[in-house]
Design a protein around this motif. Sequence first.
Motif, PDB file in Angstrom:
ATOM      1  N   GLN A  22     -10.860   6.847  13.106  1.00  0.00           N
ATOM      2  CA  GLN A  22     -11.761   6.651  14.240  1.00  0.00           C
ATOM      3  C   GLN A  22     -11.991   5.152  14.482  1.00  0.00           C
ATOM      4  OE1 GLN A  22     -15.661   8.378  13.832  1.00  0.00           O
ATOM      5  NE2 GLN A  22     -16.064   8.227  16.012  1.00  0.00           N
ATOM      6  N   THR A  23     -12.246   4.405  13.421  1.00  0.00           N
ATOM      7  CA  THR A  23     -12.452   2.959  13.539  1.00  0.00           C
ATOM      8  C   THR A  23     -11.205   2.271  14.084  1.00  0.00           C
ATOM      9  OG1 THR A  23     -14.034   2.964  11.720  1.00  0.00           O
ATOM     10  CG2 THR A  23     -12.999   0.855  12.243  1.00  0.00           C
ATOM     11  N   ALA A  24     -10.035   2.737  13.649  1.00  0.00           N
ATOM     12  CA  ALA A  24      -8.772   2.128  14.067  1.00  0.00           C
ATOM     13  C   ALA A  24      -8.330   2.593  15.451  1.00  0.00           C
ATOM     14  CB  ALA A  24      -7.686   2.453  13.044  1.00  0.00           C
ATOM     15  N   GLY A  25      -8.994   3.614  15.981  1.00  0.00           N
ATOM     16  CA  GLY A  25      -8.593   4.138  17.286  1.00  0.00           C
ATOM     17  C   GLY A  25      -7.302   4.933  17.230  1.00  0.00           C
ATOM     18  N   VAL A  26      -7.117   5.626  16.101  1.00  0.00           N
ATOM     19  CA  VAL A  26      -5.905   6.412  15.872  1.00  0.00           C
ATOM     20  C   VAL A  26      -6.329   7.853  15.609  1.00  0.00           C
ATOM     21  CG1 VAL A  26      -3.919   6.717  14.331  1.00  0.00           C
ATOM     22  CG2 VAL A  26      -4.741   4.414  14.862  1.00  0.00           C
ATOM     23  N   GLU A  40       6.702   7.486  12.046  1.00  0.00           N
ATOM     24  CA  GLU A  40       6.427   6.166  11.476  1.00  0.00           C
ATOM     25  C   GLU A  40       5.476   5.460  12.431  1.00  0.00           C
ATOM     26  OE1 GLU A  40       7.473   4.538   8.657  1.00  0.00           O
ATOM     27  OE2 GLU A  40       8.310   6.447   8.009  1.00  0.00           O
ATOM     28  N   PRO A  41       4.473   4.768  11.885  1.00  0.00           N
ATOM     29  CA  PRO A  41       3.521   4.087  12.775  1.00  0.00           C
ATOM     30  C   PRO A  41       4.122   2.808  13.352  1.00  0.00           C
ATOM     31  CG  PRO A  41       3.013   3.573  10.512  1.00  0.00           C
ATOM     32  CD  PRO A  41       4.133   4.576  10.490  1.00  0.00           C
ATOM     33  N   ARG A  42       3.682   2.459  14.540  1.00  0.00           N
ATOM     34  CA  ARG A  42       4.026   1.155  15.086  1.00  0.00           C
ATOM     35  C   ARG A  42       3.229   0.119  14.311  1.00  0.00           C
ATOM     36  NH1 ARG A  42       4.234   2.186  21.583  1.00  0.00           N
ATOM     37  NH2 ARG A  42       5.865   3.767  21.463  1.00  0.00           N
ATOM     38  N   ILE A  43       3.697  -1.107  14.314  1.00  0.00           N
ATOM     39  CA  ILE A  43       3.064  -2.149  13.517  1.00  0.00           C
ATOM     40  C   ILE A  43       1.591  -2.357  13.885  1.00  0.00           C
ATOM     41  CG2 ILE A  43       3.808  -4.077  14.966  1.00  0.00           C
ATOM     42  CD1 ILE A  43       3.641  -4.099  11.135  1.00  0.00           C
ATOM     43  N   GLY A  44       1.258  -2.257  15.157  1.00  0.00           N
ATOM     44  CA  GLY A  44      -0.127  -2.424  15.572  1.00  0.00           C
ATOM     45  C   GLY A  44      -1.024  -1.327  15.034  1.00  0.00           C
ATOM     46  N   VAL A  45      -0.542  -0.097  15.065  1.00  0.00           N
ATOM     47  CA  VAL A  45      -1.300   1.048  14.541  1.00  0.00           C
ATOM     48  C   VAL A  45      -1.459   0.895  13.031  1.00  0.00           C
ATOM     49  CG1 VAL A  45      -1.226   3.546  14.160  1.00  0.00           C
ATOM     50  CG2 VAL A  45      -0.600   2.596  16.389  1.00  0.00           C
ATOM     51  N   TYR A  46      -0.373   0.559  12.380  1.00  0.00           N
ATOM     52  CA  TYR A  46      -0.392   0.357  10.929  1.00  0.00           C
ATOM     53  C   TYR A  46      -1.425  -0.709  10.553  1.00  0.00           C
ATOM     54  CZ  TYR A  46       1.372  -1.134   6.371  1.00  0.00           C
ATOM     55  OH  TYR A  46       1.473  -1.475   5.068  1.00  0.00           O
ATOM     56  N   ARG A  48      -4.060  -1.748  12.256  1.00  0.00           N
ATOM     57  CA  ARG A  48      -5.429  -1.288  12.510  1.00  0.00           C
ATOM     58  C   ARG A  48      -5.906  -0.342  11.413  1.00  0.00           C
ATOM     59  NH1 ARG A  48      -3.612  -0.114  17.948  1.00  0.00           N
ATOM     60  NH2 ARG A  48      -4.255   2.034  17.601  1.00  0.00           N
ATOM     61  N   LEU A  49      -5.017   0.541  10.942  1.00  0.00           N
ATOM     62  CA  LEU A  49      -5.391   1.473   9.873  1.00  0.00           C
ATOM     63  C   LEU A  49      -5.707   0.728   8.580  1.00  0.00           C
ATOM     64  CD1 LEU A  49      -2.838   4.350  10.459  1.00  0.00           C
ATOM     65  CD2 LEU A  49      -5.325   4.561  10.542  1.00  0.00           C
ATOM     66  N   VAL A  50      -4.868  -0.235   8.229  1.00  0.00           N
ATOM     67  CA  VAL A  50      -5.096  -1.003   6.999  1.00  0.00           C
ATOM     68  C   VAL A  50      -6.413  -1.768   7.097  1.00  0.00           C
ATOM     69  CG1 VAL A  50      -4.242  -2.906   5.581  1.00  0.00           C
ATOM     70  CG2 VAL A  50      -2.651  -1.151   6.395  1.00  0.00           C
ATOM     71  N   ASN A  51      -6.630  -2.434   8.215  1.00  0.00           N
ATOM     72  CA  ASN A  51      -7.880  -3.189   8.383  1.00  0.00           C
ATOM     73  C   ASN A  51      -9.094  -2.272   8.318  1.00  0.00           C
ATOM     74  OD1 ASN A  51      -6.621  -5.682   8.620  1.00  0.00           O
ATOM     75  ND2 ASN A  51      -6.430  -5.512  10.835  1.00  0.00           N
ATOM     76  N   ALA A  52      -9.018  -1.117   8.943  1.00  0.00           N
ATOM     77  CA  ALA A  52     -10.144  -0.183   8.936  1.00  0.00           C
ATOM     78  C   ALA A  52     -10.390   0.369   7.530  1.00  0.00           C
ATOM     79  CB  ALA A  52      -9.892   0.955   9.922  1.00  0.00           C
ATOM     80  N   ALA A  53      -9.329   0.562   6.749  1.00  0.00           N
ATOM     81  CA  ALA A  53      -9.483   1.083   5.384  1.00  0.00           C
ATOM     82  C   ALA A  53     -10.209   0.090   4.495  1.00  0.00           C
ATOM     83  CB  ALA A  53      -8.124   1.427   4.787  1.00  0.00           C
ATOM     84  N   TYR A  54     -10.043  -1.204   4.775  1.00  0.00           N
ATOM     85  CA  TYR A  54     -10.699  -2.227   3.969  1.00  0.00           C
ATOM     86  C   TYR A  54     -12.154  -2.459   4.364  1.00  0.00           C
ATOM     87  CZ  TYR A  54      -6.711  -3.752   1.228  1.00  0.00           C
ATOM     88  OH  TYR A  54      -5.689  -3.814   0.317  1.00  0.00           O
ATOM     89  N   ALA A  55     -12.598  -1.862   5.462  1.00  0.00           N
ATOM     90  CA  ALA A  55     -13.999  -2.007   5.877  1.00  0.00           C
ATOM     91  C   ALA A  55     -14.878  -1.278   4.868  1.00  0.00           C
ATOM     92  CB  ALA A  55     -14.196  -1.432   7.274  1.00  0.00           C
ATOM     93  N   ARG A  56     -16.041  -1.808   4.633  1.00  0.00           N
ATOM     94  CA  ARG A  56     -16.978  -1.155   3.710  1.00  0.00           C
ATOM     95  C   ARG A  56     -18.079  -0.485   4.500  1.00  0.00           C
ATOM     96  NH1 ARG A  56     -16.471  -1.942  -1.618  1.00  0.00           N
ATOM     97  NH2 ARG A  56     -15.201  -3.679  -2.281  1.00  0.00           N
ATOM     98  N   VAL A  57     -18.514   0.649   3.995  1.00  0.00           N
ATOM     99  CA  VAL A  57     -19.642   1.351   4.599  1.00  0.00           C
ATOM    100  C   VAL A  57     -20.893   0.538   4.313  1.00  0.00           C
ATOM    101  CG1 VAL A  57     -21.055   3.426   4.526  1.00  0.00           C
ATOM    102  CG2 VAL A  57     -18.578   3.613   4.365  1.00  0.00           C
ATOM    103  N   THR A  58     -21.694   0.295   5.339  1.00  0.00           N
ATOM    104  CA  THR A  58     -22.950  -0.407   5.126  1.00  0.00           C
ATOM    105  C   THR A  58     -24.105   0.465   5.587  1.00  0.00           C
ATOM    106  OG1 THR A  58     -22.836  -1.493   7.270  1.00  0.00           O
ATOM    107  CG2 THR A  58     -21.924  -2.704   5.407  1.00  0.00           C
ATOM    108  N   ILE A  59     -25.182   0.376   4.844  1.00  0.00           N
ATOM    109  CA  ILE A  59     -26.409   1.097   5.177  1.00  0.00           C
ATOM    110  C   ILE A  59     -27.512   0.066   5.272  1.00  0.00           C
ATOM    111  CG2 ILE A  59     -28.058   2.844   4.426  1.00  0.00           C
ATOM    112  CD1 ILE A  59     -25.709   4.134   2.859  1.00  0.00           C
ATOM    113  N   GLY A  60     -28.034  -0.103   6.450  1.00  0.00           N
ATOM    114  CA  GLY A  60     -29.080  -1.099   6.642  1.00  0.00           C
ATOM    115  C   GLY A  60     -28.616  -2.509   6.334  1.00  0.00           C
TER     116      GLY A  60
END
Length: 64
Positions: A22-26, A40-46, A48-60
């Motif tokens: 959802q974050t990556a728009g995929v 196989e993913p296109r490089i842009g999709v790939y 975005r997925l990697v960057n979104a996976a490295y995001a951390r969940v934040t609460i407040g």
Amino acid sequence: MTPHQIEEIARENGLTMQQVCQTAGVAYSTFTRWRQKKTEPRIGVYSRLVNAAYARVTIGGVAA
């Protein structure tokens, strides 16, 4: 990086792959087709997925 590695990074950061997609728009179904080696993913999709996976969940503003 393989789909399995992206899933592992997401888990380590407290994220589900649905959240990552959802974050990556995929669509999650697009990711699952990649994981099943049907596509196989296109490089842009790939990227975005990697960057979104490295995001951390934040609460407040604090990482969970």
